[in-house]
Design a protein around this motif. Structure first.
Motif: not given
Length: 322
Positions: A118-139
């Protein structure tokens, strides 16, 4: 909780340096010796008093969602670095009691069945993209452990095979978070107002941490108990190496300090808390080197963890990753 903060430092450093190649292998982690909990009764509380014991049975299933909101300030060699707002990560988990062991313990598994970033308006797009890529592997990944009637945990391990070092750090963070959401009960009978302390030393994510937890019984209705909790953390060993970092990066822990507080609601027929919130602040000092950089890194991290039950336990478990 401090392990989660260490992860955030590593993630920030990986943004500042060259990205790690996807095929990089995690270095072999040294064995993680753990010192069992030492429980000390402080106050027994008001009458009436009664024993509090976990009462699990094979086949019990608990569905929960854990939200982790982690924000950080960082300085390298005393110079403050940009600190983008990190997104909140929500983990959906299925915790199943698999077996009653002859020794009086239960074996259980915790599978990650879903997640959301859950990104906010203050979250840089590259940070959100990196986090999504990392944690998606955990499912679909699974952890297992054993627990006794007092809530003491042992043999906590990650069942799924992990080769991504940053993902391994994230799962070690989950391991620490689950430990904090679990319960350690005293031998004595307790009443409302009772207080007891628990001291543990464990090596998580290659970092030795000494943890002092104080519980206070706020209320009890049958098997449901509400506890106030405060946690203080310090290094188990200073100047120790930090393991499981991305390939090409080495780190040494100089010092750490953490303090967190909150309230948790437990049912004694479940492994971990059914709802609650814990917030805290951590400070870590470490030396980091690799990929063209060498610096003393100081971080100050605030973390909020919320846990809640999420419906009936009638869904099948996620298949663990090979």
């Amino acid at each position: 909780m401090l392990i989660a903060m260490l992860l955030s430092s590593v993630m920030s450093l990986s943004v500042l340096t060259e990205p790690v190649a996807p095929e990089a292998k995690a270095p072999e982690a040294a064995p993680a010796p753990e010192v069992g909990p030492t429980v000390k009764m402080i106050e027994t509380g008001a009458e009436p008093r009664a024993l509090a014991r976990l009462a699990l049975k094979p086949g019990d299933v608990q569905l929960v969602t854990m939200d982790m909101d982690m924000q950080m300030k960082m300085a390298m060699d005393g110079v403050a670095s940009p600190t983008p707002r990190m997104p909140t990560v929500s983990f959906q988990m299925r915790i199943a009691v698999d077996e009653a062991l002859p020794s009086g313990w239960w074996k259980y598994t915790c599978g990650i069945t879903g997640l959301d970033v859950k990104a906010t308006e203050q979250t840089p797009p590259e940070m959100a993209t990196m986090m999504k890529a990392l944690v998606s592997e955990m499912v679909g990944m699974t952890m297992s452990a054993e627990v006794d009637t007092l809530g003491h945990q042992r043999n906590f391990e990650i069942v799924s095979k992990i080769t991504n070092p940053m993902l391994l750090q994230q799962l070690e963070s989950m391991k620490q978070s689950l430990t904090q959401m679990s319960l350690a009960l005293p031998e004595s009978e307790i009443g409302v107002g009772a207080k007891w302390g628990v001291e543990t030393v464990a090596t998580l994510g290659g970092v030795s941490s000494r943890q002092r937890t104080t519980y206070r019984l706020i209320s009890r209705e049958g098997d449901t108990i509400r506890l106030g909790i405060s946690v203080q953390q310090s290094p188990g060993e200073k100047d120790s190496p930090i393991r499981n970092l991305p390939e090409g990066i080495t780190g040494t822990l100089i010092d750490l300090a953490g303090d967190s507080r909150g309230e948790l609601l437990y049912n004694l027929t479940s492994v971990i808390a059914k709802e609650g919130r814990v917030t805290g602040e951590s400070v870590v000092n470490m030396n980091m080197e690799g990929q063209g950089m060498k610096a003393k890194v100081d971080t100050q991290t605030t973390i909020a963890m919320t846990i809640r039950s999420t419906g009936a336990a009638d869904s099948p478990p996620a298949q663990p990753k090979p």
